[in-house]
Design a protein around this motif. Structure first.
Motif, PDB file in Angstrom:
ATOM      1  N   TYR A 392      21.173  28.366 -45.812  1.00 21.43           N
ATOM      2  CA  TYR A 392      21.276  29.848 -44.997  1.00 21.43           C
ATOM      3  C   TYR A 392      21.090  29.179 -43.583  1.00 21.43           C
ATOM      4  N   PHE A 393      20.085  28.763 -43.323  1.00 26.60           N
ATOM      5  CA  PHE A 393      19.721  28.193 -41.985  1.00 26.60           C
ATOM      6  C   PHE A 393      20.974  27.490 -41.160  1.00 26.60           C
ATOM      7  N   THR A 394      21.409  26.440 -41.969  1.00 25.92           N
ATOM      8  CA  THR A 394      22.636  25.970 -41.409  1.00 25.92           C
ATOM      9  C   THR A 394      23.869  26.604 -41.224  1.00 25.92           C
ATOM     10  N   LYS A 395      24.096  27.491 -42.136  1.00 20.21           N
ATOM     11  CA  LYS A 395      25.079  28.120 -42.285  1.00 20.21           C
ATOM     12  C   LYS A 395      25.275  29.123 -40.830  1.00 20.21           C
ATOM     13  N   THR A 396      24.054  29.971 -40.933  1.00 15.97           N
ATOM     14  CA  THR A 396      24.118  31.086 -39.873  1.00 15.97           C
ATOM     15  C   THR A 396      23.783  30.547 -38.388  1.00 15.97           C
ATOM     16  N   GLU A 397      22.904  29.416 -38.293  1.00 15.99           N
ATOM     17  CA  GLU A 397      22.676  28.904 -37.135  1.00 15.99           C
ATOM     18  C   GLU A 397      23.665  27.707 -36.551  1.00 15.99           C
ATOM     19  N   GLY A 398      24.415  27.353 -37.481  1.00 16.56           N
ATOM     20  CA  GLY A 398      25.329  26.153 -37.482  1.00 16.56           C
ATOM     21  C   GLY A 398      26.729  26.879 -38.090  1.00 16.56           C
ATOM     22  N   THR A 399      27.508  25.698 -38.632  1.00 20.26           N
ATOM     23  CA  THR A 399      28.708  26.136 -38.963  1.00 20.26           C
ATOM     24  C   THR A 399      28.904  25.308 -40.467  1.00 20.26           C
ATOM     25  N   ILE A 470      22.940  16.770 -42.651  1.00 22.01           N
ATOM     26  CA  ILE A 470      24.315  16.907 -42.092  1.00 22.01           C
ATOM     27  C   ILE A 470      24.813  18.250 -41.288  1.00 22.01           C
ATOM     28  N   GLY A 471      24.149  19.532 -42.073  1.00 21.21           N
ATOM     29  CA  GLY A 471      24.200  20.850 -41.532  1.00 21.21           C
ATOM     30  C   GLY A 471      23.560  20.772 -40.273  1.00 21.21           C
ATOM     31  N   LEU A 472      22.496  20.134 -40.047  1.00 20.02           N
ATOM     32  CA  LEU A 472      21.793  20.145 -38.747  1.00 20.02           C
ATOM     33  C   LEU A 472      22.554  19.869 -37.331  1.00 20.02           C
ATOM     34  N   ARG A 473      23.524  19.019 -37.723  1.00 17.06           N
ATOM     35  CA  ARG A 473      24.298  18.659 -36.429  1.00 17.06           C
ATOM     36  C   ARG A 473      25.277  19.479 -36.019  1.00 17.06           C
ATOM     37  N   THR A 474      25.306  20.500 -36.924  1.00 15.97           N
ATOM     38  CA  THR A 474      26.081  21.950 -36.134  1.00 15.97           C
ATOM     39  C   THR A 474      25.529  23.113 -35.771  1.00 15.97           C
ATOM     40  N   LEU A 475      23.943  22.841 -35.715  1.00 15.11           N
ATOM     41  CA  LEU A 475      23.104  23.927 -35.132  1.00 15.11           C
ATOM     42  C   LEU A 475      23.535  24.325 -33.622  1.00 15.11           C
ATOM     43  N   GLY A 476      23.665  25.640 -33.354  1.00 13.25           N
ATOM     44  CA  GLY A 476      24.004  26.142 -31.858  1.00 13.25           C
ATOM     45  C   GLY A 476      25.538  26.218 -31.917  1.00 13.25           C
ATOM     46  N   LYS A 477      26.310  25.578 -32.856  1.00 18.45           N
ATOM     47  CA  LYS A 477      27.742  25.757 -32.633  1.00 18.45           C
ATOM     48  C   LYS A 477      28.228  27.371 -33.060  1.00 18.45           C
ATOM     49  N   ASN A 478      27.486  27.784 -33.842  1.00 23.80           N
ATOM     50  CA  ASN A 478      27.802  29.068 -34.213  1.00 23.80           C
ATOM     51  C   ASN A 478      27.650  30.078 -33.450  1.00 23.80           C
ATOM     52  N   SER A 479      26.540  30.222 -32.756  1.00 20.90           N
ATOM     53  CA  SER A 479      26.124  30.995 -31.438  1.00 20.90           C
ATOM     54  C   SER A 479      27.151  30.671 -30.328  1.00 20.90           C
ATOM     55  N   GLU A 480      27.350  29.516 -29.985  1.00 23.04           N
ATOM     56  CA  GLU A 480      28.468  29.182 -29.053  1.00 23.04           C
ATOM     57  C   GLU A 480      29.666  29.939 -29.236  1.00 23.04           C
TER      58      GLU A 480
END
Length: 488
Positions: A392-399, A470-480
């Motif tokens: 959930y974390f990597t989906k909502t906070e990332g992509t 792997i999902g941690l690499r996408t953190l922040g992209k969702n909010s951007e």
């Protein structure tokens, strides 16, 4: 724009979850190693077996607490302002404590088990030198201090925000007839954990400090039965509170996925208040075999162990069914793991309640029946919630996007964890003792089945962990992306 504090909280949560997932895989590996040894598939020395048993028991509870606290902090920060420095303080103290415990076990040969029952640490110090026992005890003490710092800070914030811990537990609605719904579920659960776990940690710290003084000055002694009460009060409460922290994710994720708020109605609040009280009382079901314990304490242990399974578990499990029923919930990794974790929690409570019956306990408690209950509760309950929240974390906070391998991993994890738990319970049924390095031939079949299931569980956990990293690499992209959409 996202606040700096919120960004720091997310970074701390992400790091905690990464450490949690990696350490969980190692703890699972240690568990399989013990089963393979007991099943006569591989042979390790008795000393190494008890070292592995010590780190497996201590590490699993400790790392589940770290993952649970990350969930609790993440969601509580949605409702009240939190200082991320406090979270990092607990994290740093926990990591230092873990390093000290690892050094105690694998460098200085400490192998007394997580229980560190007095006077075992003193006997260990005489056998292998005091360094191992002291490193282990000080490491545990440091872990406890970290959590107390966090809990006392959260207590102060809740008192300031709600006017007292009683109010954040919903007493206004229970006793004073206040209308409407109480504080958010995350606030209620956090309050319960603060009260119960702070009490448990202080009890454990008392026993730890007394053991340390006894090692440094053998003339200082104290009542072993009192030490056992303090130790098991700490261990039982701490283990229980891991799921009370992690279950916050069930409330929040299922509410979000169904579009139905999980309301803190009067029944919900009463259940959590009862659970706060019962969790402090029922550790005595670990002492039912001790003839010297007062009879009234044993009766309390049995009666309230029965009762403890009802308030929060029934309300939460029933609530999960109702909130999903006829909803437009989208089943993905997070929602599936949260819903299945309810099964693990309920299923794990059943053998626990059976074992809490005095006449059964006298026969079953020192068999593998107990780890059967505990592995169901932890692996299919707490750990499932943590893995679900990781996605959930990597989906909502990332992509992070779900893939077919995720579905395969979920199925593998729960199917073979059912097999592992079943192998433990069956071993308990045939009176296979727990904590024995070597087993008789008639016991090894269950060990071998459990080891095979454990290997496949590890494969699923490795998939979860790799996908999370792997999902941690996408953190922040969702909010951007959302920010760009709002600007345009």
């Amino acid at each position: 724009m996202e606040s700096k504090a919120r960004k720091q909280i997310k970074k701390g949560v992400a790091f905690s979850l990464m450490v949690t997932s990696v350490v969980l895989v190692f703890m699972m590996f240690f568990g399989v190693m013990m089963l393979l040894n007991q099943g006569n598939v591989v042979k390790i020395s008795a000393q190494l077996f008890y070292k592995v048993m010590t780190i497996h028991g201590t590490g699993m509870i400790g790392i589940a607490a770290l993952g649970g606290s990350a969930i609790m902090w993440y969601y509580l920060s949605k409702y009240i302002h939190l200082n991320p420095k406090v979270f990092f303080t607990n994290l740093i103290l926990s990591l230092i404590g873990v390093v000290m415990i690892l050094a105690a076990i694998f460098v200085f040969n400490f192998s007394d088990g997580w229980t560190f029952l007095y006077p075992l640490p003193s006997a260990s110090a005489k056998l292998n030198g005091s360094a191992g026992a002291l490193f282990f005890l000080f490491g545990l003490l440091l872990l406890g201090i970290g959590y107390l710092v966090m809990y006392f800070y959260l207590a102060a914030r809740l008192i300031k925000e709600y006017g007292g811990l009683g109010k954040s537990l919903g007493w206004d609605y229970i006793f004073r007839g206040k209308k409407g719904y109480g504080p958010p579920a995350a606030v209620v659960a956090t309050t319960m954990v603060i009260i119960a776990n702070s009490t448990g940690i202080l009890a454990g710290a008392t026993a730890i400090v007394e053991s340390i003084v006894n090692i440094l000055n053998p003339k200082f002694t104290f009542d072993p039965m009192l030490a056992k009460h303090l130790t098991y009060a700490f261990g039982h409460i701490f283990a229980n509170c891991t799921i009370y922290m992690a279950v916050i994710a069930v409330y929040e994720v299922l509410s979000e996925y169904t579009g139905r708020p999980w309301k803190s109605n009067k029944a919900f609040l009463i259940a959590w208040n009862f659970s706060t009280l019962f969790t402090l009382m029922i550790y005595t079901h670990h002492l039912l075999m001790d003839f010297a314990v007062p009879r009234w304490m044993l009766i309390i242990g049995q009666i309230f162990s029965y009762a403890n399974g009802l308030p929060v578990m029934v309300v939460t499990a029933y609530g999960a069914l109702m909130i999903v029923f006829r909803s437009a919930v989208k089943w993905d990794f997070a929602s599936s793991m949260m819903f299945l974790a309810m099964f693990g929690w309920v299923a794990g409570a059943v053998p626990a309640i059976i074992d809490a019956t005095i006449v059964v306990n006298h026969v079953m408690h020192n068999t593998k029946w107990v780890p059967g209950h505990f592995h169901t509760y932890m692996g299919m309950g707490v750990i499932a919630m943590i893995f679900g929240f990781m996605y959930y974390f990597t989906k909502t906070e990332g992509t992070q996007k779900q893939k077919g391998i995720d579905n395969l991993a979920i199925s593998t994890y729960f199917f073979f964890f059912t097999g592992l738990a079943g192998s433990f319970l069956y071993a308990g049924k045939i009176s296979t003792p727990r904590r024995w390095a070597e087993h008789l031939p008639e016991w090894t079949g269950a060990d071998q089945v459990g080891a095979l299931c454990g290997v496949l569980i590890i494969i699923a956990a490795v998939i979860f962990t790799i996908r999370f990293i792997i999902g941690l690499r996408t953190l922040g992209k969702n909010s951007e992306t959302n920010s760009l959409k709002s600007v345009s």
